[in-house]
Structures are given as C-alpha cells and as structure tokens.
Write a protein that holds these residues in place. Structure first.
Motif, PDB file in Angstrom:
ATOM      1  N   ILE A   1      28.580  35.812  31.005  1.00  0.00           N
ATOM      2  CA  ILE A   1      27.985  36.685  32.031  1.00  0.00           C
ATOM      3  C   ILE A   1      29.076  37.497  32.722  1.00  0.00           C
ATOM      4  O   ILE A   1      28.940  38.703  32.930  1.00  0.00           O
ATOM      5  CB  ILE A   1      27.176  35.876  33.070  1.00  0.00           C
ATOM      6  N   SER A   2      30.169  36.853  33.069  1.00  0.00           N
ATOM      7  CA  SER A   2      31.269  37.523  33.756  1.00  0.00           C
ATOM      8  C   SER A   2      31.882  38.624  32.889  1.00  0.00           C
ATOM      9  O   SER A   2      32.104  39.750  33.354  1.00  0.00           O
ATOM     10  CB  SER A   2      32.329  36.487  34.138  1.00  0.00           C
ATOM     11  N   ILE A   3      32.133  38.320  31.630  1.00  0.00           N
ATOM     12  CA  ILE A   3      32.737  39.296  30.720  1.00  0.00           C
ATOM     13  C   ILE A   3      31.759  40.432  30.426  1.00  0.00           C
ATOM     14  O   ILE A   3      32.132  41.613  30.449  1.00  0.00           O
ATOM     15  CB  ILE A   3      33.205  38.613  29.414  1.00  0.00           C
ATOM     16  N   ALA A   4      30.501  40.097  30.162  1.00  0.00           N
ATOM     17  CA  ALA A   4      29.492  41.127  29.882  1.00  0.00           C
ATOM     18  C   ALA A   4      29.334  42.054  31.079  1.00  0.00           C
ATOM     19  O   ALA A   4      29.259  43.281  30.934  1.00  0.00           O
ATOM     20  CB  ALA A   4      28.158  40.485  29.520  1.00  0.00           C
ATOM     21  N   SER A   5      29.290  41.490  32.268  1.00  0.00           N
ATOM     22  CA  SER A   5      29.121  42.293  33.476  1.00  0.00           C
ATOM     23  C   SER A   5      30.311  43.235  33.684  1.00  0.00           C
ATOM     24  O   SER A   5      30.131  44.405  34.034  1.00  0.00           O
ATOM     25  CB  SER A   5      28.941  41.374  34.685  1.00  0.00           C
ATOM     26  N   ALA A   6      31.528  42.749  33.449  1.00  0.00           N
ATOM     27  CA  ALA A   6      32.719  43.596  33.583  1.00  0.00           C
ATOM     28  C   ALA A   6      32.693  44.723  32.556  1.00  0.00           C
ATOM     29  O   ALA A   6      33.037  45.869  32.865  1.00  0.00           O
ATOM     30  CB  ALA A   6      33.984  42.756  33.430  1.00  0.00           C
ATOM     31  N   SER A   7      32.264  44.413  31.351  1.00  0.00           N
ATOM     32  CA  SER A   7      32.151  45.429  30.303  1.00  0.00           C
ATOM     33  C   SER A   7      31.145  46.506  30.701  1.00  0.00           C
ATOM     34  O   SER A   7      31.412  47.707  30.579  1.00  0.00           O
ATOM     35  CB  SER A   7      31.728  44.756  28.994  1.00  0.00           C
ATOM     36  N   MET A   8      29.995  46.082  31.193  1.00  0.00           N
ATOM     37  CA  MET A   8      28.958  47.028  31.623  1.00  0.00           C
ATOM     38  C   MET A   8      29.457  47.886  32.780  1.00  0.00           C
ATOM     39  O   MET A   8      29.221  49.092  32.820  1.00  0.00           O
ATOM     40  CB  MET A   8      27.697  46.272  32.033  1.00  0.00           C
ATOM     41  N   LEU A   9      30.151  47.258  33.707  1.00  0.00           N
ATOM     42  CA  LEU A   9      30.687  47.974  34.866  1.00  0.00           C
ATOM     43  C   LEU A   9      31.594  49.116  34.415  1.00  0.00           C
ATOM     44  O   LEU A   9      31.481  50.231  34.925  1.00  0.00           O
ATOM     45  CB  LEU A   9      31.482  47.015  35.758  1.00  0.00           C
ATOM     46  N   THR A  10      32.484  48.856  33.463  1.00  0.00           N
ATOM     47  CA  THR A  10      33.411  49.903  33.036  1.00  0.00           C
ATOM     48  C   THR A  10      32.665  51.078  32.416  1.00  0.00           C
ATOM     49  O   THR A  10      33.038  52.229  32.637  1.00  0.00           O
ATOM     50  CB  THR A  10      34.480  49.367  32.058  1.00  0.00           C
ATOM     51  N   ASP A  11      31.604  50.791  31.660  1.00  0.00           N
ATOM     52  CA  ASP A  11      30.783  51.869  31.095  1.00  0.00           C
ATOM     53  C   ASP A  11      30.090  52.657  32.196  1.00  0.00           C
ATOM     54  O   ASP A  11      29.999  53.882  32.142  1.00  0.00           O
ATOM     55  CB  ASP A  11      29.721  51.304  30.141  1.00  0.00           C
ATOM     56  N   GLU A  12      29.597  51.943  33.199  1.00  0.00           N
ATOM     57  CA  GLU A  12      28.836  52.570  34.288  1.00  0.00           C
ATOM     58  C   GLU A  12      29.713  53.469  35.170  1.00  0.00           C
ATOM     59  O   GLU A  12      29.268  54.510  35.634  1.00  0.00           O
ATOM     60  CB  GLU A  12      28.194  51.497  35.181  1.00  0.00           C
ATOM     61  N   LEU A  13      30.956  53.043  35.414  1.00  0.00           N
ATOM     62  CA  LEU A  13      31.775  53.750  36.410  1.00  0.00           C
ATOM     63  C   LEU A  13      32.708  54.810  35.832  1.00  0.00           C
ATOM     64  O   LEU A  13      33.165  55.672  36.575  1.00  0.00           O
ATOM     65  CB  LEU A  13      32.589  52.748  37.242  1.00  0.00           C
ATOM     66  N   ARG A  14      33.000  54.756  34.554  1.00  0.00           N
ATOM     67  CA  ARG A  14      33.908  55.751  33.963  1.00  0.00           C
ATOM     68  C   ARG A  14      33.320  57.152  34.152  1.00  0.00           C
ATOM     69  O   ARG A  14      32.177  57.417  33.811  1.00  0.00           O
ATOM     70  CB  ARG A  14      34.127  55.487  32.481  1.00  0.00           C
ATOM     71  N   GLY A  15      34.109  58.036  34.735  1.00  0.00           N
ATOM     72  CA  GLY A  15      33.695  59.420  34.951  1.00  0.00           C
ATOM     73  C   GLY A  15      32.919  59.654  36.239  1.00  0.00           C
ATOM     74  O   GLY A  15      32.620  60.798  36.576  1.00  0.00           O
ATOM     75  N   ALA A  16      32.619  58.598  36.973  1.00  0.00           N
ATOM     76  CA  ALA A  16      31.850  58.747  38.213  1.00  0.00           C
ATOM     77  C   ALA A  16      32.762  59.135  39.375  1.00  0.00           C
ATOM     78  O   ALA A  16      33.926  58.744  39.420  1.00  0.00           O
ATOM     79  CB  ALA A  16      31.143  57.433  38.550  1.00  0.00           C
ATOM     80  N   THR A  17      32.208  59.903  40.311  1.00  0.00           N
ATOM     81  CA  THR A  17      32.933  60.131  41.559  1.00  0.00           C
ATOM     82  C   THR A  17      32.929  58.804  42.319  1.00  0.00           C
ATOM     83  O   THR A  17      32.137  57.905  42.014  1.00  0.00           O
ATOM     84  CB  THR A  17      32.278  61.215  42.429  1.00  0.00           C
ATOM     85  N   LEU A  18      33.776  58.696  43.324  1.00  0.00           N
ATOM     86  CA  LEU A  18      33.805  57.458  44.099  1.00  0.00           C
ATOM     87  C   LEU A  18      32.476  57.208  44.804  1.00  0.00           C
ATOM     88  O   LEU A  18      32.036  56.064  44.912  1.00  0.00           O
ATOM     89  CB  LEU A  18      34.966  57.476  45.089  1.00  0.00           C
ATOM     90  N   ASP A  19      31.820  58.278  45.255  1.00  0.00           N
ATOM     91  CA  ASP A  19      30.507  58.106  45.894  1.00  0.00           C
ATOM     92  C   ASP A  19      29.459  57.649  44.889  1.00  0.00           C
ATOM     93  O   ASP A  19      28.646  56.762  45.188  1.00  0.00           O
ATOM     94  CB  ASP A  19      30.052  59.411  46.561  1.00  0.00           C
ATOM     95  N   GLU A  20      29.467  58.225  43.689  1.00  0.00           N
ATOM     96  CA  GLU A  20      28.526  57.800  42.643  1.00  0.00           C
ATOM     97  C   GLU A  20      28.783  56.350  42.248  1.00  0.00           C
ATOM     98  O   GLU A  20      27.840  55.567  42.076  1.00  0.00           O
ATOM     99  CB  GLU A  20      28.654  58.701  41.406  1.00  0.00           C
ATOM    100  N   ALA A  21      30.056  56.000  42.109  1.00  0.00           N
ATOM    101  CA  ALA A  21      30.411  54.626  41.751  1.00  0.00           C
ATOM    102  C   ALA A  21      29.957  53.650  42.825  1.00  0.00           C
ATOM    103  O   ALA A  21      29.401  52.591  42.521  1.00  0.00           O
ATOM    104  CB  ALA A  21      31.918  54.521  41.525  1.00  0.00           C
ATOM    105  N   ASN A  22      30.178  54.013  44.068  1.00  0.00           N
ATOM    106  CA  ASN A  22      29.755  53.149  45.172  1.00  0.00           C
ATOM    107  C   ASN A  22      28.239  52.967  45.173  1.00  0.00           C
ATOM    108  O   ASN A  22      27.737  51.865  45.426  1.00  0.00           O
ATOM    109  CB  ASN A  22      30.243  53.732  46.501  1.00  0.00           C
ATOM    110  N   ASN A  23      27.501  54.022  44.865  1.00  0.00           N
ATOM    111  CA  ASN A  23      26.045  53.946  44.791  1.00  0.00           C
ATOM    112  C   ASN A  23      25.610  52.999  43.665  1.00  0.00           C
ATOM    113  O   ASN A  23      24.709  52.177  43.838  1.00  0.00           O
ATOM    114  CB  ASN A  23      25.453  55.339  44.594  1.00  0.00           C
ATOM    115  N   LYS A  24      26.256  53.099  42.503  1.00  0.00           N
ATOM    116  CA  LYS A  24      25.944  52.196  41.386  1.00  0.00           C
ATOM    117  C   LYS A  24      26.251  50.753  41.769  1.00  0.00           C
ATOM    118  O   LYS A  24      25.465  49.853  41.488  1.00  0.00           O
ATOM    119  CB  LYS A  24      26.729  52.589  40.132  1.00  0.00           C
TER     120      LYS A  24
END
Length: 146
Positions: free
Chosen positions: A67-90
């Motif tokens: 769960i920990s590894i999968a969640s970290a992997s998903m996080l990197t996909d979700e946040l790459r290319g996001a502004t800091l405000d978009e990342a914070n919202n996610k």
C-alpha cells in the motif's frame, strides 16, 4: 460495470503500482524529505524538482508494504507537472478520501483505487505517508515563495 468488477480493477491497479512502481529513484534537488511510519516500518523519501511554482519532476525511494509503495507511485504520477496549488488540491482531496471525508474523485487519477483504505484504519498511515511528505515539501516551498 458491476461494483465487484470495479473492485477487481482497483486491486489490480494497486498491485501493478506496488510491483512496478513509477518514478522510483532519486533526484539531485534541495526539495527532498524522508519520513518513517513507526507503526509498521514504512520509510519513504520524496524528491521534487520545483521550478516556477511547478513540480517539474518527482521521484521517490522507499521500503514498506504494498500500500505504501503503490501510494507513493500514484502520488508521483499525480503531482508531476502540477503547480504547487494544483498539487496541494490533489493532496487535500486524497487525504480527505483516505479519511472517509468528502472529496472530488475527478481530481484524482489512479489514487482513487485506494478509497477503501478508509475502512482499514491500520493501513491509513501506509497510504498517506508519501502524500504527507509531499504536503510538507510543498508548504515549505509555498512559504518561501510568498
């Protein structure tokens, strides 16, 4: 699509991210933070390259449960290319989802597959570790930017 089929798909997404994590590795950056989940031993380090208020690149290294590894992997996909405000919202939407609170599922991608973790209190810290690390990095950078 039936609820059971959707659950099977979500399980497969989690297993895929756990077995074959995306964006695993280090970055040469000042934006890195490591945290440990003392209750189970999960240890994750998040690395971010932030330029012009945008996460240009993000990677992680770590050890822990699936769960920990999968969640970290998903996080990197979700946040790459996001502004800091978009990342914070996610991040806020993800944390609300994991805590069983109201959230906007349209904001999240593969991370939606972790929704049922809210029913497993012992796994909540595993799922949120990488997200809380990223939140700390982003908040520190936002404070410096303002």
């Amino acid at each position: 699509m039936s609820f059971l089929n959707l659950q099977d798909i979500y399980k497969q997404v989690i297993l895929d991210h756990s077995k074959y994590p995306h964006n695993m590795g280090e970055l040469n950056t000042d934006y890195k933070l490591e945290m440990l989940n003392p209750s189970c031993g999960d240890k994750i380090t998040i690395y971010m390259n932030i330029e012009n208020y945008t996460i240009k690149d993000i990677k992680f290294v770590g050890s822990g449960c699936s769960i920990s590894i999968a969640s970290a992997s998903m996080l990197t996909d979700e946040l790459r290319g996001a502004t800091l405000d978009e990342a914070n919202n996610k991040i806020n939407n993800f944390l609300n989802m994991i805590m069983g609170k109201e959230y906007d599922s349209h904001i999240l991608e593969d991370s939606n597959s972790l929704e049922n973790i809210s029913k497993l209190p012992a796994r909540v810290k595993c799922a949120t570790l990488a997200w809380k690390i990223s939140e700390k990095i982003i908040n520190k950078e936002r404070d410096n930017f303002e």
